[in-house]
Design an enzyme around this catalytic site. Structure first.
Site, PDB file in Angstrom:
ATOM      1  N   GLY A 175       0.821  -1.200   0.000  1.00  0.00           N
ATOM      2  CA  GLY A 175       0.000   0.000   0.000  1.00  0.00           C
ATOM      3  C   GLY A 175       0.852   1.245   0.000  1.00  0.00           C
ATOM      4  N   GLN A 200       3.057   9.927   1.169  1.00  0.00           N
ATOM      5  CA  GLN A 200       4.339   9.224   1.277  1.00  0.00           C
ATOM      6  C   GLN A 200       5.286   9.583   0.139  1.00  0.00           C
ATOM      7  OE1 GLN A 200       2.286   5.238   2.128  1.00  0.00           O
ATOM      8  NE2 GLN A 200       4.307   5.054   3.086  1.00  0.00           N
ATOM      9  N   CYS A 206       6.083  -0.305   7.082  1.00  0.00           N
ATOM     10  CA  CYS A 206       5.732   0.863   6.282  1.00  0.00           C
ATOM     11  C   CYS A 206       6.901   1.224   5.374  1.00  0.00           C
ATOM     12  CB  CYS A 206       5.396   2.026   7.208  1.00  0.00           C
ATOM     13  SG  CYS A 206       4.843   3.518   6.359  1.00  0.00           S
ATOM     14  N   LEU A 207       6.571   1.577   4.146  1.00  0.00           N
ATOM     15  CA  LEU A 207       7.611   2.007   3.211  1.00  0.00           C
ATOM     16  C   LEU A 207       8.256   3.321   3.644  1.00  0.00           C
ATOM     17  CD1 LEU A 207       5.875   1.110  -0.176  1.00  0.00           C
ATOM     18  CD2 LEU A 207       7.799  -0.069   0.902  1.00  0.00           C
ATOM     19  N   HIS A 266      -4.355   1.505   7.657  1.00  0.00           N
ATOM     20  CA  HIS A 266      -2.976   2.008   7.655  1.00  0.00           C
ATOM     21  C   HIS A 266      -2.832   3.166   6.664  1.00  0.00           C
ATOM     22  CE1 HIS A 266       1.514   1.302   7.865  1.00  0.00           C
ATOM     23  NE2 HIS A 266       1.425   1.982   6.738  1.00  0.00           N
ATOM     24  N   GLU A 267      -3.320   2.983   5.438  1.00  0.00           N
ATOM     25  CA  GLU A 267      -3.147   4.016   4.405  1.00  0.00           C
ATOM     26  C   GLU A 267      -4.012   5.240   4.676  1.00  0.00           C
ATOM     27  OE1 GLU A 267      -0.602   3.731   2.641  1.00  0.00           O
ATOM     28  OE2 GLU A 267      -0.276   1.592   2.948  1.00  0.00           O
ATOM     29  N   HIS A 287      -2.375   7.518   7.034  1.00  0.00           N
ATOM     30  CA  HIS A 287      -1.386   8.399   6.392  1.00  0.00           C
ATOM     31  C   HIS A 287      -2.037   9.707   5.924  1.00  0.00           C
ATOM     32  CE1 HIS A 287       2.453   6.354   6.273  1.00  0.00           C
ATOM     33  NE2 HIS A 287       1.910   5.241   5.820  1.00  0.00           N
TER      34      HIS A 287
END
Length: 156
Positions: A46, A51, A91-92, A133-134, A137
């Site tokens: 995701g 991000q 997480c990226l 999660h997304e 963000h």
């Protein structure tokens, strides 16, 4: 289109609340293309627009071939949730770490697709976790603030 740099923990933009997308235009479609290229280069499941430094409410989720087509949702909102399960997340934007986070096991998410049409997803399990999660963000929240503990990943 292009692989963009993924912002890392500590970058203030990751703590920003994102703006709602007013209209799905060429700029938003190009953003989605860049998000796809970036997600696949980063080997994640995701990615949210902030991000990559774009403070717009756009989310991309791709759980792999077994789960069907990638999901792109614009202006997503969780309208219902149930259950509660603790599991590991990474997480990226915080590479090399993971933490245990409680998330709902079932969520209903509404928004619009890349054609500007309303969409609704009734998600369970990993997809529900990914949506939570997304969408966090988009509110400037990173999973570490919800984790009981965060662990550095090491090669074994």
């Amino acid at each position: 289109m292009a692989v963009r740099e993924i912002l890392q923990y500590g970058d203030k933009r990751l703590n920003s609340i994102c703006e709602k997308v007013g209209k799905v235009d060429r700029k938003i479609l190009n953003l989605v293309d860049d998000m796809m290229d970036t997600l696949y280069e980063g080997n994640g499941i995701g990615l949210a627009a902030p991000q990559i430094g774009v403070l717009k409410r756009v989310v991309l989720i791709d759980l792999g071939e077994e789960e069907g087509e990638p999901i792109v949702i614009i202006n997503p909102r969780i309208t219902a949730q149930s259950g509660n399960e603790k599991d590991y997340e990474g997480c990226l934007s915080y590479v090399g770490y993971e933490g245990e986070v409680y998330r709902p096991t079932d969520v209903t998410v509404v928004g619009i697709n890349i054609n500007g049409k309303p969409v609704t997803y009734n998600a369970t399990g990993l997809l529900a976790r990914a949506f939570c999660h997304e969408i966090d963000h988009l509110e400037g929240i990173m999973y570490m603030s919800r984790a009981e503990e965060t662990h550095e990943l090491t090669e074994k």
